[in-house]
Write a protein that holds these residues in place. Structure first.
Motif, PDB file in Angstrom:
ATOM      1  N   GLU A   1      -4.345  33.214  51.874  1.00 51.09           N
ATOM      2  CA  GLU A   1      -3.555  33.284  50.643  1.00 51.09           C
ATOM      3  C   GLU A   1      -2.964  31.917  50.283  1.00 51.09           C
ATOM      4  N   VAL A   2      -2.651  31.114  51.302  1.00 54.34           N
ATOM      5  CA  VAL A   2      -2.151  29.760  51.029  1.00 54.34           C
ATOM      6  C   VAL A   2      -3.280  28.901  50.442  1.00 54.34           C
ATOM      7  N   GLU A   3      -4.439  28.966  51.078  1.00 59.41           N
ATOM      8  CA  GLU A   3      -5.564  28.141  50.617  1.00 59.41           C
ATOM      9  C   GLU A   3      -5.986  28.501  49.189  1.00 59.41           C
ATOM     10  N   SER A   4      -5.909  29.799  48.856  1.00 65.72           N
ATOM     11  CA  SER A   4      -6.448  30.206  47.551  1.00 65.72           C
ATOM     12  C   SER A   4      -5.579  29.731  46.385  1.00 65.72           C
ATOM     13  N   VAL A   5      -4.427  29.159  46.683  1.00 70.05           N
ATOM     14  CA  VAL A   5      -3.619  28.559  45.614  1.00 70.05           C
ATOM     15  C   VAL A   5      -4.269  27.260  45.108  1.00 70.05           C
ATOM     16  N   THR A   6      -5.074  26.621  45.952  1.00 69.26           N
ATOM     17  CA  THR A   6      -5.658  25.341  45.548  1.00 69.26           C
ATOM     18  C   THR A   6      -6.623  25.485  44.354  1.00 69.26           C
ATOM     19  N   PRO A   7      -7.608  26.419  44.391  1.00 69.26           N
ATOM     20  CA  PRO A   7      -8.403  26.596  43.159  1.00 69.26           C
ATOM     21  C   PRO A   7      -7.548  27.005  41.960  1.00 69.26           C
ATOM     22  N   LEU A   8      -6.490  27.767  42.230  1.00 69.01           N
ATOM     23  CA  LEU A   8      -5.615  28.218  41.140  1.00 69.01           C
ATOM     24  C   LEU A   8      -4.913  27.040  40.459  1.00 69.01           C
ATOM     25  N   VAL A   9      -4.398  26.095  41.241  1.00 65.98           N
ATOM     26  CA  VAL A   9      -3.731  24.954  40.593  1.00 65.98           C
ATOM     27  C   VAL A   9      -4.729  24.152  39.755  1.00 65.98           C
ATOM     28  N   ILE A  10      -5.982  24.127  40.202  1.00 65.63           N
ATOM     29  CA  ILE A  10      -7.005  23.416  39.413  1.00 65.63           C
ATOM     30  C   ILE A  10      -7.253  24.154  38.093  1.00 65.63           C
ATOM     31  N   ASN A  11      -7.282  25.494  38.148  1.00 66.19           N
ATOM     32  CA  ASN A  11      -7.474  26.275  36.917  1.00 66.19           C
ATOM     33  C   ASN A  11      -6.291  26.128  35.971  1.00 66.19           C
ATOM     34  N   VAL A  12      -5.084  26.148  36.529  1.00 63.38           N
ATOM     35  CA  VAL A  12      -3.889  25.980  35.694  1.00 63.38           C
ATOM     36  C   VAL A  12      -3.898  24.582  35.055  1.00 63.38           C
ATOM     37  N   ALA A  13      -4.280  23.578  35.838  1.00 62.81           N
ATOM     38  CA  ALA A  13      -4.345  22.212  35.313  1.00 62.81           C
ATOM     39  C   ALA A  13      -5.355  22.125  34.170  1.00 62.81           C
ATOM     40  N   LYS A  14      -6.473  22.815  34.322  1.00 65.36           N
ATOM     41  CA  LYS A  14      -7.539  22.731  33.324  1.00 65.36           C
ATOM     42  C   LYS A  14      -7.162  23.394  31.997  1.00 65.36           C
ATOM     43  N   HIS A  15      -6.421  24.495  32.073  1.00 66.30           N
ATOM     44  CA  HIS A  15      -6.220  25.326  30.879  1.00 66.30           C
ATOM     45  C   HIS A  15      -4.906  25.092  30.145  1.00 66.30           C
TER      46      HIS A  15
ATOM     47  N   ALA B   1       4.684  31.307  30.194  1.00 70.16           N
ATOM     48  CA  ALA B   1       3.370  31.932  30.414  1.00 70.16           C
ATOM     49  C   ALA B   1       2.294  30.867  30.337  1.00 70.16           C
ATOM     50  N   LEU B   2       1.664  30.594  31.471  1.00 66.86           N
ATOM     51  CA  LEU B   2       0.605  29.591  31.527  1.00 66.86           C
ATOM     52  C   LEU B   2      -0.763  30.261  31.480  1.00 66.86           C
ATOM     53  N   ASP B   3      -1.728  29.520  31.002  1.00 67.47           N
ATOM     54  CA  ASP B   3      -3.104  30.013  30.872  1.00 67.47           C
ATOM     55  C   ASP B   3      -3.868  29.684  32.158  1.00 67.47           C
ATOM     56  N   ALA B   4      -4.388  30.706  32.832  1.00 66.50           N
ATOM     57  CA  ALA B   4      -5.181  30.471  34.052  1.00 66.50           C
ATOM     58  C   ALA B   4      -6.665  30.715  33.808  1.00 66.50           C
ATOM     59  N   GLY B   5      -7.065  30.798  32.532  1.00 66.23           N
ATOM     60  CA  GLY B   5      -8.485  30.902  32.217  1.00 66.23           C
ATOM     61  C   GLY B   5      -8.952  32.323  31.986  1.00 66.23           C
ATOM     62  N   PRO B   6     -10.258  32.558  32.166  1.00 66.90           N
ATOM     63  CA  PRO B   6     -10.844  33.877  31.888  1.00 66.90           C
ATOM     64  C   PRO B   6     -10.547  34.904  32.986  1.00 66.90           C
ATOM     65  N   LEU B   7     -10.921  36.154  32.729  1.00 67.34           N
ATOM     66  CA  LEU B   7     -10.704  37.240  33.688  1.00 67.34           C
ATOM     67  C   LEU B   7     -11.316  36.924  35.059  1.00 67.34           C
ATOM     68  N   ALA B   8     -12.406  36.166  35.070  1.00 70.48           N
ATOM     69  CA  ALA B   8     -13.069  35.837  36.332  1.00 70.48           C
ATOM     70  C   ALA B   8     -12.165  35.024  37.257  1.00 70.48           C
ATOM     71  N   ASN B   9     -11.100  34.449  36.720  1.00 70.41           N
ATOM     72  CA  ASN B   9     -10.157  33.684  37.548  1.00 70.41           C
ATOM     73  C   ASN B   9      -8.990  34.535  38.050  1.00 70.41           C
ATOM     74  N   ALA B  10      -9.054  35.851  37.859  1.00 71.01           N
ATOM     75  CA  ALA B  10      -7.910  36.710  38.197  1.00 71.01           C
ATOM     76  C   ALA B  10      -7.632  36.782  39.696  1.00 71.01           C
ATOM     77  N   ALA B  11      -8.677  36.734  40.527  1.00 68.02           N
ATOM     78  CA  ALA B  11      -8.461  36.924  41.974  1.00 68.02           C
ATOM     79  C   ALA B  11      -7.478  35.896  42.520  1.00 68.02           C
ATOM     80  N   GLU B  12      -7.642  34.635  42.117  1.00 69.11           N
ATOM     81  CA  GLU B  12      -6.751  33.593  42.639  1.00 69.11           C
ATOM     82  C   GLU B  12      -5.321  33.805  42.144  1.00 69.11           C
ATOM     83  N   VAL B  13      -5.169  34.345  40.943  1.00 66.42           N
ATOM     84  CA  VAL B  13      -3.821  34.649  40.432  1.00 66.42           C
ATOM     85  C   VAL B  13      -3.214  35.800  41.234  1.00 66.42           C
ATOM     86  N   GLU B  14      -3.996  36.859  41.409  1.00 67.61           N
ATOM     87  CA  GLU B  14      -3.475  38.029  42.133  1.00 67.61           C
ATOM     88  C   GLU B  14      -3.097  37.681  43.567  1.00 67.61           C
ATOM     89  N   SER B  15      -3.872  36.800  44.210  1.00 68.94           N
ATOM     90  CA  SER B  15      -3.625  36.545  45.634  1.00 68.94           C
ATOM     91  C   SER B  15      -2.328  35.789  45.885  1.00 68.94           C
TER      92      SER B  15
END
Lengths: 222, 222
Positions: A196-210, B185-199
């Protein structure tokens, strides 16, 4: 204390090297498979520190020699090299050496970055599995904003989450992390909580992108 | 706008109901499988609002009726009911109704909470799969600190991450979320990116458990 940053010429290694050198009294050993590359990195980091009106105690070595001399070995290599790098330096590790891993398995597609852990559940647990049994393994520095970290003109107020099964090793790494100005080290529990800690890393990249103006995002738990 | 909180008598439903009622002009419809329970919740929320010197426009209904009347339907039910709840209200949804899901699949063991998504990859994507094809689905409000949200004496400065494939629906939900004071409210992209948000949800629980004074943690992306 002596810190070794194996793969210390890469992204996260660069930022950690600069911050540890500037903010702490510890000796920072930059490791690379090619010692010449490590020494070049040290030279460039020393220039960067001087430009920021700072200095630090930096030396460059081959990974094995850096690991051999260090009290804390930080595996700042890409995730697919993490296991092999541990095995390459295994003879230089013992129960007095803390092995720290910040690597995260990710894969990207058209939607964004996704967490892509190895079969062990997380890179952190893979490192623990490949390390000699008596070496305490700590997961830390996974979700830092690499750009902010490496830019010494940037002040930050960010958190890093630390996981480990060995309480002493975890305490040492949390203290060490908090010697970096603006960094708070929180406890996220045992190694089994690393995914769960590691999976924040792709998330920060997605937040940065969008999101506009958030090209280099870190996290604060409040 | 009319908002329906299906399962609005539960943890996250309570906090969202109170905050939307206090901070926005929208009509907040509390939905429950048992309409009597929904009306009781409304009565209790109205008292809580009055105690905080506030008021709001709250009504209680059976889930189906709340969904039928709403422009935005928030599925604040436990993850294992999310799919069935969508199917129960499917006839009341159409392309003008935005379906919002904050649910996360988790399981706990002696080490902590772990992310445990359904086979679709995330609860958010499961909801999208079970919803009628023309209904826009948005993932939001996953990682909020439920206690802070429900305590109207607490001010916060937190983020929620929003995922959706439908840009208009995502924009509407981001605007709606930001009407809650202190919420970005920040944008984390499409639905396919939901897993990283949920985790992040099991992670905040682990951080809360292992750090003194952090019993109800939220996240800020900076």
């Amino acid at each position: 204390m002596r810190l070794a940053l194996l793969g210390g010429t890469g992204d996260i290694g660069e930022g950690l090297a600069l911050r540890f050198a500037r903010d702490t009294e510890h000796e920072v050993l930059i490791g690379s498979r090619d010692p010449e590359k490590a020494r070049d990195a040290v030279e460039s980091y020393e220039e960067r520190l001087a430009d920021a009106g700072a200095s630090g105690d930096l030396k460059g070595f081959a990974n094995e020699m850096a690991a051999d001399r260090a009290d804390v070995v930080i595996l700042s290599v890409p995730p697919y090299y993490a296991g092999d790098t541990v095995e390459a330096v295994a003879d230089q590790l013992d129960s007095d050496t803390i092995l720290v891993t910040p690597a995260v398995g990710m894969k990207g597609d058209e939607d964004g970055m996704h967490y892509h852990p190895p079969g062990t559940g997380s890179v952190t647990e893979l490192v623990a599995q490949r390390a000699p049994d008596d070496v305490p393994v700590v997961g830390a520095f996974h979700n830092l904003a690499a750009g902010k970290l490496a830019d010494l003109s940037t002040e930050f107020d960010l958190d890093t989450l630390v996981v480990a099964d060995d309480a002493d090793a975890k305490g040492t790494v949390r203290q060490l992390a908090e010697e970096i100005e603006g960094l708070r080290a929180l406890d996220a529990g045992p190694l089994a909580n690393a995914a769960e800690v590691e999976s924040v890393t792709p998330l920060v990249i997605n937040v940065a992108k969008h999101n506009d103006g958030m090209h280099d995002v870190g996290v604060k738990w409040i």
